[in-house]
Design a protein around this motif. Sequence first.
Motif, PDB file in Angstrom:
ATOM      1  N   GLN C  72       0.824  -1.264   0.052  1.00 47.97           N
ATOM      2  CA  GLN C  72      -0.095   0.076   0.060  1.00 47.97           C
ATOM      3  C   GLN C  72       0.919   1.315  -0.019  1.00 47.97           C
ATOM      4  OE1 GLN C  72      -3.428  -0.476  -0.445  1.00 47.97           O
ATOM      5  NE2 GLN C  72      -3.772   1.963  -0.350  1.00 47.97           N
ATOM      6  N   GLU C  87      -9.835   0.034  -0.662  1.00 44.17           N
ATOM      7  CA  GLU C  87      -9.658  -0.932   0.797  1.00 44.17           C
ATOM      8  C   GLU C  87     -10.889  -0.274   1.761  1.00 44.17           C
ATOM      9  OE1 GLU C  87      -7.509   0.840  -1.223  1.00 44.17           O
ATOM     10  OE2 GLU C  87      -6.312  -0.774  -2.096  1.00 44.17           O
ATOM     11  N   SER C 327      -6.028  -0.950   4.336  1.00 46.52           N
ATOM     12  CA  SER C 327      -5.710  -1.892   3.713  1.00 46.52           C
ATOM     13  C   SER C 327      -4.855  -3.092   4.563  1.00 46.52           C
ATOM     14  CB  SER C 327      -4.303  -1.353   2.876  1.00 46.52           C
ATOM     15  OG  SER C 327      -3.242  -0.820   3.432  1.00 46.52           O
TER      16      SER C 327
END
Lengths: 456, 456, 456, 456
Positions: C72, C87, C327
Amino acid sequence: MVHDEELIRKDSVYCSYGDTVHYAEPPKIFRGCEGSFLYDSSETPYLDLQMWYSAASFGYRNPRLSEALKKQIDTLPQLACQYLHEEKVLLAEKICLANTERFREKGRIQFNVGGAQAIEDALKLVRNCKGKNLMFAFMGSYHGRTLGASAITSSYRYRRRYGHFSDRAQFVPYPYCFRCYYGKKQPDCDLYCVSQFEKLFETEYHSVIDTKAKESEYAAFFVEPIQATGGYVVPPRSYFKRLKKALDNWGILLVDDEIQMGIYRTGKLWAIENFGVNPDIIAFGKALTNGLNPLSGIWAKEDLINPTVFPPGSTHSTFSSNPLGTSLALEVMAMLEEKDYERKVLESGDYFLALLKDLQRKHREIGDVDGLGLALRVEICGSDGFTPNRELADKMFLEGLKGTLDYKGSKCGLILDIGGYYKNVFTLAPSLHIARGEMEMAVELLDQLISKCKKA
Amino acid sequence: MVHDEELIRKDSVYCSYGDTVHYAEPPKIFRGCEGSFLYDSSETPYLDLQMWYSAASFGYRNPRLSEALKKQIDTLPQLACQYLHEEKVLLAEKICLANTERFREKGRIQFNVGGAQAIEDALKLVRNCKGKNLMFAFMGSYHGRTLGASAITSSYRYRRRYGHFSDRAQFVPYPYCFRCYYGKKQPDCDLYCVSQFEKLFETEYHSVIDTKAKESEYAAFFVEPIQATGGYVVPPRSYFKRLKKALDNWGILLVDDEIQMGIYRTGKLWAIENFGVNPDIIAFGKALTNGLNPLSGIWAKEDLINPTVFPPGSTHSTFSSNPLGTSLALEVMAMLEEKDYERKVLESGDYFLALLKDLQRKHREIGDVDGLGLALRVEICGSDGFTPNRELADKMFLEGLKGTLDYKGSKCGLILDIGGYYKNVFTLAPSLHIARGEMEMAVELLDQLISKCKKA
Amino acid sequence: MVHDEELIRKDSVYCSYGDTVHYAEPPKIFRGCEGSFLYDSSETPYLDLQMWYSAASFGYRNPRLSEALKKQIDTLPQLACQYLHEEKVLLAEKICLANTERFREKGRIQFNVGGAQAIEDALKLVRNCKGKNLMFAFMGSYHGRTLGASAITSSYRYRRRYGHFSDRAQFVPYPYCFRCYYGKKQPDCDLYCVSQFEKLFETEYHSVIDTKAKESEYAAFFVEPIQATGGYVVPPRSYFKRLKKALDNWGILLVDDEIQMGIYRTGKLWAIENFGVNPDIIAFGKALTNGLNPLSGIWAKEDLINPTVFPPGSTHSTFSSNPLGTSLALEVMAMLEEKDYERKVLESGDYFLALLKDLQRKHREIGDVDGLGLALRVEICGSDGFTPNRELADKMFLEGLKGTLDYKGSKCGLILDIGGYYKNVFTLAPSLHIARGEMEMAVELLDQLISKCKKA
Amino acid sequence: MVHDEELIRKDSVYCSYGDTVHYAEPPKIFRGCEGSFLYDSSETPYLDLQMWYSAASFGYRNPRLSEALKKQIDTLPQLACQYLHEEKVLLAEKICLANTERFREKGRIQFNVGGAQAIEDALKLVRNCKGKNLMFAFMGSYHGRTLGASAITSSYRYRRRYGHFSDRAQFVPYPYCFRCYYGKKQPDCDLYCVSQFEKLFETEYHSVIDTKAKESEYAAFFVEPIQATGGYVVPPRSYFKRLKKALDNWGILLVDDEIQMGIYRTGKLWAIENFGVNPDIIAFGKALTNGLNPLSGIWAKEDLINPTVFPPGSTHSTFSSNPLGTSLALEVMAMLEEKDYERKVLESGDYFLALLKDLQRKHREIGDVDGLGLALRVEICGSDGFTPNRELADKMFLEGLKGTLDYKGSKCGLILDIGGYYKNVFTLAPSLHIARGEMEMAVELLDQLISKCKKA
């Protein structure tokens, strides 16, 4: 004289209903009073067993007090409280000396008008002294209806309409042993209720203390020694002693609300004297002027109220020590000194209680009868003698108010007042001067009422 | 009679100092009163220009009112407020009718005792109606000393000792034009002070509104039409009209505190009548019984107080509509109907104000003289006629209290009261029955006092 | 690398001590971590039985989560929350679907950072929905340290320094059966503690309801299903069901604080699942990102949180749904779906609990051992097995932190955490991935510690 | 990758709308970011002039910071804050030394997560130190959305749904000179706004002081040196100096909220440095980690925060000094030391401001352009250049978000943020690393937007 019907019509148009309870609909109108009796427009007498919530303890239109009031009207009926008048000072002295005798404590008096404002003054003393806003009070308590007093009065009904109360008290179960909150039975319980209160202080995780700082989040406990609106409930004699010990451990003040139970209602100047503890602050009012003036006040221990910690201007109100009120109270205090009210009230109380116990034996619906001095309770229940029976109590109250009872051939009425957690308790506060015959009449009328109403 | 010295000694031992202001040390003792005069133990007369903060507006020991009170003592002096008595209902009717005439609004009366409790009842009505606890009030305002009333009274001194006040008002500058908060001058200012208040509602970022919900965080504005403790300040005649408009835009109620200025102090039943706006709630007290009973109350518009929105039991107090108080107030209302108090008060007020203006021309230290009816102000300043001169005001106050002035060869005293933001304003509230000769005497004595004290 | 001594010196100069607990003096410094172990500057391993108060439940430096975080960082590590990112939405969906499966209720997720802010959001939802500020919470509860969360956290120590809290909760005894507040014993007690709570609602005089309006003064009950800071106390299985019934009768919401006990700590996604009740709001945080991001949040029933009642802008914070946090949480949720954590945690929990029970049999000072899943408690007492023994617990804690224990010939340390009402409980929250060998090591080290420390 | 439409559908089902602002409907989805640009699913670049409300000041995916974060992930990414780690201590040292250099004051750092929690910690320090709950704050202020922070944030919209706030601040007009609250003009006004604030302390009747006790009812003034949400308003350079003097007279603390404007946004480490006053407490967050971790914190003067007055356990949170956040912040502080950000930001700011002033000359609808460093404002008005024009601002915002602008032949978008009291101000917080070409592009795109939208 405007007719009853016309008055009721005007009342429904011009008067707020918010400041009354409107138990009876339409409300009952009275035109005169004397001794233990009220009189309606047809001159029917009503024996009053609830002398204005104990405000008129020395009988309606007590001649000696009428005289004292009239005398003051003719000399100094008005004076701003920034100036002194004799009656104020002498009255303060009398109450202080009475308390020194009882509690071996020096203190001072601060006057105000209306019981709720005396409670507000007590709150101010406590907040000033402890720097905290949170208080303990009892479930079932009633301390008045200002916003401040409502916050420490148990019933949410008194707060619900008025938004958030930031200083709401924590309410602790009262020792109402007939219906113990914990389901215990006296005397086996060993005051379990106090043990539960003591447990609050065992660890900070019980939510009220900071163990490290040795400090309680709560500044004072406001108590009625006998719960008034709560139903004239008499606690076990050892109750307050153990409670006070728990408070002392944490520097929590004991504020004693004597507004309804003080001035010999229970046979002592202050009801708390029955329990052997010394309060830090006493709030009083009502019977102090026999209902002829809203004078109220507090007595507080010297270290809470001396001019260094509570200097001039800390609080005041226009009518706080008004001359009519203080002269009346001074006369009441004189009466109390002249006559042995303790003996008199206890004798009358015993006699009345005995008659009520006899009555209880006749009616299973009387679940509990109890009392201290002339603060008496008759709890109306179902036929099991326990389930609260509000309906029956209401019927009796309304029936007594009709003025259609018969006593020795004459038409009469009976004035009762309903209190208690379940609104099923007759809280009796007759005149402290009530005669034996009047007590017999009272019980006879109660008998008529319950017999008639439980049949219906 | 206990000697003055002895009383003062006892006072210092048994009485709280917290409930008085103790301006004079030791406090002055009075023994009698009549008309515009108080009398001390040596029977020296003191001309009173501040009749118990306007509580005794109709003169001390007014014979008609003494009579009315005594009559009620002999008939129905006591009655629990859950029952009705004639005087309560008739009094409520009289006030309601007077208000309908003035404001073309239906409303109802709720009684209580003490001005602060009337304010508490007004707070309760507002909180019930708007569901909010926050109020506007004025800088310089005084609404009483219960915890609830202290929260909307400007001076932090009244709150400091008592911990956190969760409902503290937002205080707005009062139109005290002699010392404009914004430094503006009348009439050029075009009521800049109201413009500044209006600006609060211009965007939500000014902190009081939610633009999306079209809602104000504040429920009501509590006002004294003439600021009392604040120094008998008279606002511009158009002030309240523009303020009210701003309030109406956001549904903010106007609560009119008439406790000190009502009952013809300013020449009208209610001081707000001078300003052409209709309040939502009016609180009253003091002069309603001429100081013979702490009866107070509120009038509110029908939609705020009718039994559906404010049902029985919403609030009450033992003495709320006590028979002695209501019978006195009923007699006062009768007096007001019988005599043209408006004309009488305005005439006397004009005469007194003219005399005071003359006096001002003699003494530069009198910075401002103003008044409405018999609510008059004399602001004591330095020799620039502006800098507040609290020392001089204090000296004059104490000197008047000595009872050593001379009027036409006789020893006498002068009773003044000090108010104002800088404690340098004599707030004059003489008897509404004050005679021309008494006004002349007053100004003569003021002249003596200022001349003597500014020299010292 | 700066030396330990130097760091400790700098810490004592530049760092507030207020944000830590400073159990160990000087504080212990760590330099690395992996799996169930922390490492100090000499690379000594410390077996951690309290994985950052259950924030690092999936083991330190869990490779899968490190990878997800790095990925991420390289795509979209930053984004203002007024814009959407994938996400966030997918994570919200996963949690909602998990809850629908468990509670058959639709709901929504609102993210924030830090557990306390999730609690603040829950308070906001409750206040918005019920129009009231008062809450119930448990004695022994911990809900965070913002002012709002401190108000509903039991210990006064967390409030004492910060003046008046206007919204302080009413605290109810928690079912801590080893030390029952009421002195009862399971299972004979028949949940007397719930009966006592139910009694509050029996009459308005018990202080929390308005009987006429059928309304409670309290809006919600905030609960930790297993009390965390309070000492990992496991209530009777039937407790919450009866409590919930009492709440439902009065429309009081149940807010379930899962911040420490959620995410399979007790073998279920939410600890409350063990008790068969459906909460109205769930607050979560900590282990959701395995401690790699402070992401927290609440799930609430649709009728409390849908955009009509809780529209855009009701509350927010810059980092509320930050991409790194969401995430990570999405990856955690994926892990939970792929592996049977329920079985795994219950198996490990049973094994660990059995070992601890064996240990208890060896040491009378272990008064209580209990647990649910991998939330385990070891209560250290006096030799009577009951009197809280804080001294011994402290000694063991500090001794373990020295890193001078020996396990199979190697030097090591043991990380414990002390909780409980009397600060005498080791609250064990090992990695959910803890191996059997590590549990055996833990008990062996505990045995060494207690043996050594009770001798001293 | 889940399609945009599908994400929006899921968002509308599973996500609370309460935690976002939902300016755009449907919300815009982004998939990637780098430097000054965000990218949507079609890889269209959006030039971002509002880097996550100044949280991502050093550019999206700043390689140096990504590296630092990854390194920490691989060493010590998790550690309970009761233990120390090197980065925390070194970071605290760096900030303290920077402040000593600037303010010649010793102090300490306390960490937390999220700006609102830093504000809560500041409130706690103030309440602990002054024993009071009341604060001053500015109209137009924004300090966060916990209950405590909302109480001192001006907009009632942030409080309305959540019942009574007992600690609501008193809000003072901010020196927003383009729209002066008092209708004054700079520089003739002689800071009339400060004079009005000073007037509050002139007499106790102005509502905030107790003259006798020489004490203010208010404990601290929370300020944003440049108002952020309020519209990037820059006050006169001498403003805070005079304000601070008034505060010092009454012992009122100055709390400096640098959460959005700190870390060189205005060309200084702290925005308050531009005004020559020393704050008592500084709150910071956002850009400190470049948006990669919610780390926040406060610095406070030694006498407010030393361990004697603010001992261990005074407050804390799980993630308060989390290792990932502190290591990132330490790297940011290193960057700030290595490069002359002051010069760089002021140069870029001057260049950008000049371009915007040129643009203003082309469009009467741009009523005001101003800025300090790279905190810039463009206020959109009607054709009079003054009447707030929210509609036009909204249109431009939405149009920029469509990604259909054209820059040198390529499709692109422009990310703006709207603030200000009338929601008509573009508050520009571009990357501190923004290139000249990007600023030129920004102004070109703004020109396109305003030209297109004012026509429509």
